[in-house]
Design a protein around this motif. Structure first.
Motif, short mmCIF file in Angstrom:
data_model
loop_
_atom_site.label_atom_id
_atom_site.label_comp_id
_atom_site.label_asym_id
_atom_site.label_seq_id
_atom_site.Cartn_x
_atom_site.Cartn_y
_atom_site.Cartn_z
N GLY A 9 90.79 -15.09 -39.82
CA GLY A 9 91.78 -15.93 -39.14
C GLY A 9 91.51 -15.88 -37.66
O GLY A 9 90.39 -16.13 -37.22
N ASP A 10 92.51 -15.51 -36.89
CA ASP A 10 92.35 -15.41 -35.43
C ASP A 10 92.03 -14.00 -34.96
O ASP A 10 91.85 -13.77 -33.76
N GLU A 11 91.98 -13.04 -35.88
CA GLU A 11 91.78 -11.64 -35.51
C GLU A 11 90.31 -11.22 -35.55
O GLU A 11 89.62 -11.43 -36.56
N MET A 12 89.82 -10.61 -34.46
CA MET A 12 88.50 -9.99 -34.44
C MET A 12 88.62 -8.68 -35.22
O MET A 12 89.37 -7.80 -34.82
N VAL A 13 87.89 -8.56 -36.32
CA VAL A 13 88.06 -7.40 -37.19
C VAL A 13 86.87 -6.45 -37.21
O VAL A 13 87.01 -5.28 -37.56
N ALA A 14 85.67 -6.94 -36.86
CA ALA A 14 84.48 -6.08 -36.93
C ALA A 14 83.40 -6.60 -35.99
O ALA A 14 83.38 -7.79 -35.63
N LYS A 17 80.76 -7.05 -45.31
CA LYS A 17 80.60 -8.50 -45.15
C LYS A 17 79.82 -8.83 -43.88
O LYS A 17 78.96 -9.71 -43.88
N LEU A 18 80.11 -8.12 -42.80
CA LEU A 18 79.39 -8.36 -41.56
C LEU A 18 77.93 -7.94 -41.69
O LEU A 18 77.03 -8.66 -41.26
N LEU A 19 77.68 -6.79 -42.31
CA LEU A 19 76.29 -6.36 -42.51
C LEU A 19 75.55 -7.30 -43.45
O LEU A 19 74.37 -7.60 -43.23
N ASP A 20 76.21 -7.81 -44.49
CA ASP A 20 75.58 -8.80 -45.37
C ASP A 20 75.15 -10.03 -44.56
O ASP A 20 74.04 -10.54 -44.72
N PHE A 21 76.04 -10.50 -43.68
CA PHE A 21 75.72 -11.66 -42.85
C PHE A 21 74.51 -11.36 -41.96
O PHE A 21 73.56 -12.16 -41.88
N ILE A 22 74.52 -10.21 -41.29
CA ILE A 22 73.43 -9.87 -40.38
C ILE A 22 72.12 -9.68 -41.14
O ILE A 22 71.08 -10.23 -40.75
N GLU A 23 72.16 -8.91 -42.21
CA GLU A 23 70.94 -8.62 -42.96
C GLU A 23 70.37 -9.86 -43.65
O GLU A 23 69.16 -10.12 -43.56
N ASN A 24 71.21 -10.61 -44.34
CA ASN A 24 70.74 -11.72 -45.16
C ASN A 24 70.69 -13.05 -44.42
O ASN A 24 69.64 -13.67 -44.31
N ASP A 25 71.83 -13.49 -43.92
CA ASP A 25 71.89 -14.81 -43.29
C ASP A 25 71.09 -14.86 -41.98
O ASP A 25 70.41 -15.85 -41.71
N TYR A 26 71.22 -13.82 -41.17
CA TYR A 26 70.57 -13.86 -39.86
C TYR A 26 69.13 -13.31 -39.90
O TYR A 26 68.18 -14.04 -39.62
#
Length: 167
Positions: free
Chosen positions: A57-62, A99-108
């Protein structure tokens, strides 16, 4: 959930998240730079590395950053190095770091940059971080005493098997 690359306008929010997220690291007496960061260090991290954050949402979580092999504070190997992984305490144990590590490792790193592997480091003295990374597919590849009061364990994760060249 959305993922964002940090800019200078995010310094204060990232500093707040980092200091709150690393409170338990400070309690353990482990000297991670991010655990005692100030605005200058956050600014340096954003401008010399690739710093991502995740919002629910609007919250920075990680947040998590990638030190590249050519940066002034690169990792121990000639591959991208993840560091400064932090989750706001009120959002811990909800899967945000994964979820953040998945994004960094896989998507990025894997899909965008086509990196064959990635490294990270953690304190040997931390009671569960190394095991968490091993469960994520990282393998221990070394350790070093960097003179910070703890031994750093280095881990590496294979991202693209067919382009990987063993050191």
């Amino acid at each position: 959930m959305t993922f964002h690359q940090a800019t200078n306008k995010d310094i204060q929010a990232l500093l707040d998240l980092s200091l709150r997220g690393y409170a338990t690291i400070r309690e353990l007496g482990i000297n991670f730079a991010a655990a005692t960061a100030d605005e200058q260090l956050v600014d340096k991290n954003i401008n010399e590395n690739i710093c991502f954050y995740m919002k629910d949402g609007d919250e920075m979580v990680a947040t998590a950053s990638i030190r590249m092999p050519w940066s002034s504070h690169h990792g121990p190997y000639e591959i991208p190095h993840i560091w400064w992984v932090a989750v706001a305490p009120e959002y811990k144990r909800k899967g945000y770091a994964s979820k953040l590590l998945d994004f960094i490792e896989n998507d990025y790193l894997k899909d965008t940059l086509h990196c064959p592997s990635v490294s990270l480091g953690t304190a040997k003295e931390h009671p569960w971080l190394a095991d968490m990374y091993v469960k994520r597919g990282y393998e221990k590849v070394g350790e070093s005493d960097l003179g910070k009061g703890h031994v750093t364990i280095y881990l590496e994760k294979l991202l693209l098997a067919k382009t990987y060249k063993k050191r």
